[in-house]
Structure formats: structure tokens, C-alpha cells
Write a protein that holds these residues in place. Structure first.
Motif, mmCIF file in Angstrom:
data_model
loop_
_atom_site.group_PDB
_atom_site.id
_atom_site.type_symbol
_atom_site.label_atom_id
_atom_site.label_comp_id
_atom_site.label_asym_id
_atom_site.label_seq_id
_atom_site.Cartn_x
_atom_site.Cartn_y
_atom_site.Cartn_z
ATOM 1 N N THR A 1 0.951 -1.238 0.022
ATOM 2 C CA THR A 1 0.093 -0.085 -0.130
ATOM 3 C C THR A 1 1.077 1.154 0.014
ATOM 4 O O THR A 1 1.774 1.211 0.667
ATOM 5 C CB THR A 1 -1.016 0.058 1.134
ATOM 6 N N GLY A 2 0.675 2.172 -1.092
ATOM 7 C CA GLY A 2 1.142 3.395 -0.813
ATOM 8 C C GLY A 2 2.730 3.381 -1.737
ATOM 9 O O GLY A 2 3.170 4.421 -2.061
ATOM 10 N N VAL A 3 3.052 2.024 -2.236
ATOM 11 C CA VAL A 3 4.278 1.893 -2.801
ATOM 12 C C VAL A 3 3.908 1.571 -4.340
ATOM 13 O O VAL A 3 4.479 1.692 -5.376
ATOM 14 C CB VAL A 3 5.300 0.953 -2.172
ATOM 15 N N GLY A 4 3.100 0.387 -4.048
ATOM 16 C CA GLY A 4 2.875 -0.134 -5.561
ATOM 17 C C GLY A 4 3.219 -1.682 -5.609
ATOM 18 O O GLY A 4 3.174 -2.406 -4.633
ATOM 19 N N THR A 5 3.596 -2.037 -6.887
ATOM 20 C CA THR A 5 3.941 -3.392 -7.000
ATOM 21 C C THR A 5 5.314 -3.605 -7.536
ATOM 22 O O THR A 5 5.912 -2.724 -8.058
ATOM 23 C CB THR A 5 2.947 -4.252 -8.103
ATOM 24 N N TYR A 6 5.741 -4.885 -7.373
ATOM 25 C CA TYR A 6 7.156 -5.188 -7.820
ATOM 26 C C TYR A 6 7.080 -6.767 -8.328
ATOM 27 O O TYR A 6 6.373 -7.415 -7.892
ATOM 28 C CB TYR A 6 8.107 -4.989 -6.575
ATOM 29 N N TYR A 7 7.863 -6.811 -9.493
ATOM 30 C CA TYR A 7 8.123 -8.209 -10.137
ATOM 31 C C TYR A 7 9.431 -8.718 -10.255
ATOM 32 O O TYR A 7 10.232 -7.794 -10.778
ATOM 33 C CB TYR A 7 7.144 -8.256 -11.505
ATOM 34 N N ALA A 8 9.879 -9.735 -10.068
ATOM 35 C CA ALA A 8 10.937 -10.353 -10.509
ATOM 36 C C ALA A 8 11.125 -10.218 -11.974
ATOM 37 O O ALA A 8 9.961 -10.341 -12.809
ATOM 38 C CB ALA A 8 11.181 -11.685 -10.115
ATOM 39 N N ASP A 9 12.378 -9.979 -12.474
ATOM 40 C CA ASP A 9 12.614 -9.923 -13.889
ATOM 41 C C ASP A 9 12.155 -11.018 -14.487
ATOM 42 O O ASP A 9 11.705 -11.021 -15.811
ATOM 43 C CB ASP A 9 14.007 -9.635 -14.323
ATOM 44 N N SER A 10 12.091 -12.248 -13.995
ATOM 45 C CA SER A 10 11.969 -13.445 -14.860
ATOM 46 C C SER A 10 10.302 -13.616 -15.121
ATOM 47 O O SER A 10 9.997 -14.318 -15.829
ATOM 48 C CB SER A 10 12.342 -14.854 -14.233
ATOM 49 N N VAL A 11 9.406 -12.993 -14.393
ATOM 50 C CA VAL A 11 8.091 -12.886 -14.404
ATOM 51 C C VAL A 11 7.357 -11.451 -14.908
ATOM 52 O O VAL A 11 6.142 -11.467 -15.117
ATOM 53 C CB VAL A 11 7.341 -13.468 -13.225
ATOM 54 N N LYS A 12 8.204 -10.612 -15.026
ATOM 55 C CA LYS A 12 7.626 -9.275 -15.345
ATOM 56 C C LYS A 12 6.966 -9.223 -16.716
ATOM 57 O O LYS A 12 7.527 -9.893 -17.775
ATOM 58 C CB LYS A 12 8.764 -8.267 -15.223
ATOM 59 N N ASP A 13 5.741 -8.791 -16.819
ATOM 60 C CA ASP A 13 4.871 -8.654 -17.854
ATOM 61 C C ASP A 13 4.273 -9.858 -18.251
ATOM 62 O O ASP A 13 3.445 -9.944 -19.173
ATOM 63 C CB ASP A 13 5.952 -8.186 -19.204
ATOM 64 N N ARG A 14 4.465 -10.852 -17.475
ATOM 65 C CA ARG A 14 3.551 -12.332 -17.468
ATOM 66 C C ARG A 14 2.757 -12.426 -16.231
ATOM 67 O O ARG A 14 1.725 -13.049 -16.371
ATOM 68 C CB ARG A 14 4.602 -13.227 -17.604
ATOM 69 N N PHE A 15 3.270 -11.875 -15.116
ATOM 70 C CA PHE A 15 2.544 -12.062 -13.900
ATOM 71 C C PHE A 15 1.856 -10.913 -13.448
ATOM 72 O O PHE A 15 2.534 -10.025 -13.504
ATOM 73 C CB PHE A 15 3.590 -12.699 -12.875
ATOM 74 N N THR A 16 0.765 -10.967 -12.932
ATOM 75 C CA THR A 16 0.223 -9.715 -12.115
ATOM 76 C C THR A 16 -0.334 -10.116 -10.670
ATOM 77 O O THR A 16 -1.052 -11.139 -10.577
ATOM 78 C CB THR A 16 -1.060 -9.355 -13.017
#
Length: 113
Positions: free
Chosen positions: A53-68
Motif C-alpha cells: 500500500t502506498g508503494v505499488g507492485t514489484y515483479y522479478a525480472d523473470s516474470v515481469k510482463d507475464r504475472f500480475t
């Protein structure tokens, strides 16, 4: 007492899009740091995605643009939508909250080619 229960795993074909939910009790997912980790056979557990909350989301490079990662505040769940699955995504997926440093029991996702 905080409890996290992940479900929705199983055998999925490559390219599939499962969306395992993590049901939380004892805390509110709407205001807490929530994350999904995974551990493949013979490998260390790794962070896949987090939502804060207040920061947002983060994704590992290996799943970026595929996982939500997303939250359903009414149901008090955190889900991980997995698109374009690959065999290398095969792992046990765990839900985690920094609130109490609690882990869910994990749900196995096996991707067949």
C-alpha cells in the motif's frame, strides 16, 4: 493469529493462465505488505511479486510482463495471475505477509511443455 491459505495450483499446460488465490485471516490484505514467492526443486525460495500500500507492485525480472499480483479487499485475498506460463515456472508458490512474517502452506504449479 495470521493464516494464509494458497490454492489453485496443479498441472497447467505451457501458455496457460492460472490465478491462484491466497486467502488471509487475522490481517487485512488491503493495508499490509503481501507477496508471492516460489521455490523450484533444488533451488532457493525467490520473490516473485509483491504489493505494498502506498508503494505499488514489484515483479522479478523473470516474470515481469507475464504475472500480475492483485488484491481483493472484500474477500481479503491476494491473487497471482500467471500468463504465458513456461516450464521453468514450475515450482511451489507461497503466499507471504511481512505483517507477521507468516507463510502460507504453498501450492504446487507444474507447467507441462
Amino acid at each position: 493469529q495470521v493464516q494464509l491459505v494458497a490454492s489453485g495450483g496443479g498441472l497447467v499446460q505451457a501458455g496457460g493462465s492460472p490465478r491462484p488465490p491466497c486467502a488471509a485471516s487475522g490481517l487485512s490484505v488491503s493495508i499490509n505488505y503481501m507477496a508471492w514467492y516460489r521455490q523450484a526443486p533444488g533451488k532457493q525460495r525467490e520473490l516473485v511479486a509483491r504489493i505494498t500500500t502506498g508503494v505499488g507492485t514489484y515483479y522479478a525480472d523473470s516474470v515481469k510482463d507475464r504475472f500480475t499480483i492483485s488484491r481483493d479487499n472484500a474477500r481479503n485475498t491476494v491473487s497471482l495471475r500467471m500468463d504465458s506460463l513456461k516450464p521453468e515456472d514450475t515450482a511451489v508458490y507461497y503466499c507471504y505477509t511481512r505483517y507477521s512474517q507468516s507463510w502460507g502452506q504453498g501450492t504446487q504449479v507444474t507447467v507441462s511443455s
